[in-house]
Design a protein around this motif. Sequence first.
Motif, PDB file in Angstrom:
ATOM      1  N   LEU A   1       0.828  -1.208   0.000  1.00  0.00           N
ATOM      2  CA  LEU A   1       0.000   0.000   0.000  1.00  0.00           C
ATOM      3  C   LEU A   1       0.862   1.257   0.000  1.00  0.00           C
ATOM      4  N   VAL A   2       1.905   1.276   0.819  1.00  0.00           N
ATOM      5  CA  VAL A   2       2.789   2.446   0.886  1.00  0.00           C
ATOM      6  C   VAL A   2       3.480   2.667  -0.456  1.00  0.00           C
ATOM      7  N   ALA A   3       3.996   1.586  -1.045  1.00  0.00           N
ATOM      8  CA  ALA A   3       4.690   1.714  -2.335  1.00  0.00           C
ATOM      9  C   ALA A   3       3.758   2.251  -3.408  1.00  0.00           C
ATOM     10  N   LEU A   4       2.525   1.753  -3.451  1.00  0.00           N
ATOM     11  CA  LEU A   4       1.561   2.235  -4.437  1.00  0.00           C
ATOM     12  C   LEU A   4       1.182   3.694  -4.178  1.00  0.00           C
ATOM     13  N   ALA A   5       1.059   4.066  -2.905  1.00  0.00           N
ATOM     14  CA  ALA A   5       0.726   5.456  -2.567  1.00  0.00           C
ATOM     15  C   ALA A   5       1.850   6.401  -2.979  1.00  0.00           C
ATOM     16  N   VAL A   6       3.098   5.998  -2.736  1.00  0.00           N
ATOM     17  CA  VAL A   6       4.238   6.828  -3.150  1.00  0.00           C
ATOM     18  C   VAL A   6       4.277   6.957  -4.667  1.00  0.00           C
ATOM     19  N   ALA A   7       4.016   5.846  -5.371  1.00  0.00           N
ATOM     20  CA  ALA A   7       3.987   5.888  -6.831  1.00  0.00           C
ATOM     21  C   ALA A   7       2.926   6.875  -7.321  1.00  0.00           C
TER      22      ALA A   7
END
Length: 432
Positions: free
Chosen positions: A325-331
Amino acid sequence: MNRPGGSAGSSWLRNRLPEALRGRNYFLLWWALVLESFGIQMVAVAIGWQVFAVHRSAFDLGLVGLFEFVPLLVLALPAGQLADRISRRLMFAAALALNAVIALALLAVTIGGATELWPFLALAAGNGIAAALANPSARALGPSLVSRELLPSSLALRSIAFQSGTVAGPALGGLLFAIDAELVYGVATVMLLLGLVAVVMIHEPAEGTNAAAREAPNLKTLLAGISFIRHTPVMLGAITLDLFAVLFGGAVALLPLFARDILHTGPLGLGILRSAPAVGALLAGIILTRRPIVTRTGTTLLVVVGAFGVATVVFGLSKSFPLSLVALAVAGFVDMFSVNIRSTIAIVASPDELRGRVTAVESVFISASNELGAFESGAAAALLGAVPAVVAGGVITIVLAVVWPWLFPDLAKIDRIEELRPEATVALEPAV
């Protein structure tokens, strides 16, 4: 553009809105975009789950993207020319009406059992036709409803409209799907019809399409958007960088596979995963409405594209739901900066009489990175496996950010976007 009068309470509320939303027409368009985004994203999460359930095939997910992209590619240039010759408001309204019809058809398919792939592919092609109509009309209509000074803020608000639906739409779609799959399509249809009503209520400036309407419709005018972009290296560099970054670095099409087989979650978890990039993008959009990018624009674009690649690699390697979730949010966060810069360049550098055709070409690049990128992701995952495909795509995106300044040095040197000016005479040269 503001309506005079009104109560003290409504005046206080209007003054608290971003300036671009204080005008009636842009406010209606913004709400139509929010509703469109909600409806389309809810439909997308339901289709993804149903299509993957038919054969449990990543390639099927890619086929949906391909069937959406092909009609958009074929119709983009004629639709762009049409958006410069007729009412952009009515053209966008027609696209919303078609989307509502498609949502109703998907409801019928779901009631019938949704056990075959071909109805989803056929309706995906219908979505591509609707997108071909909506992209140039909606994108060209917005700038005609605000002043030039408000363009960067209005474009950030347009992105917020899209991302707000993308944040809540998949999560709401996943929740409704878990209750009853038919409910997703019913609610989406209502939202799309409400968006249609908002668009019909817009008062469109009469001068927006007059110049283009006087041009004879021929091959030269049809290709004018391509010619303009080809002769504008800054725009060409920004659009193609976004194209290849999302084409190789995007992983959204594979989220049903990651949700089910790697992160071991259900439809609601899939909806949350699809919402994560939009959460980051929404936060970035709010920042951009208050603090637009003013200087070092080219450098910022390259940095955020590289960061998008890094976030994609992290997501591909993650087996943890929170980390994913964090990686997708940063992307999503860094991608919003890229989208805002690219969109502002395209609008500021394009004359109004060519804006429909220029944005139509831009929409082909955007859709190539999204729908065609979905096909690339599905095909790569079928050949290499989901994790290697996503990680390799992220690495390629990082490399692109490093080499692009050598391919498009003018793009890297951009400082202030408002210094760009449209050159209509260039765009009317025949494309070769």
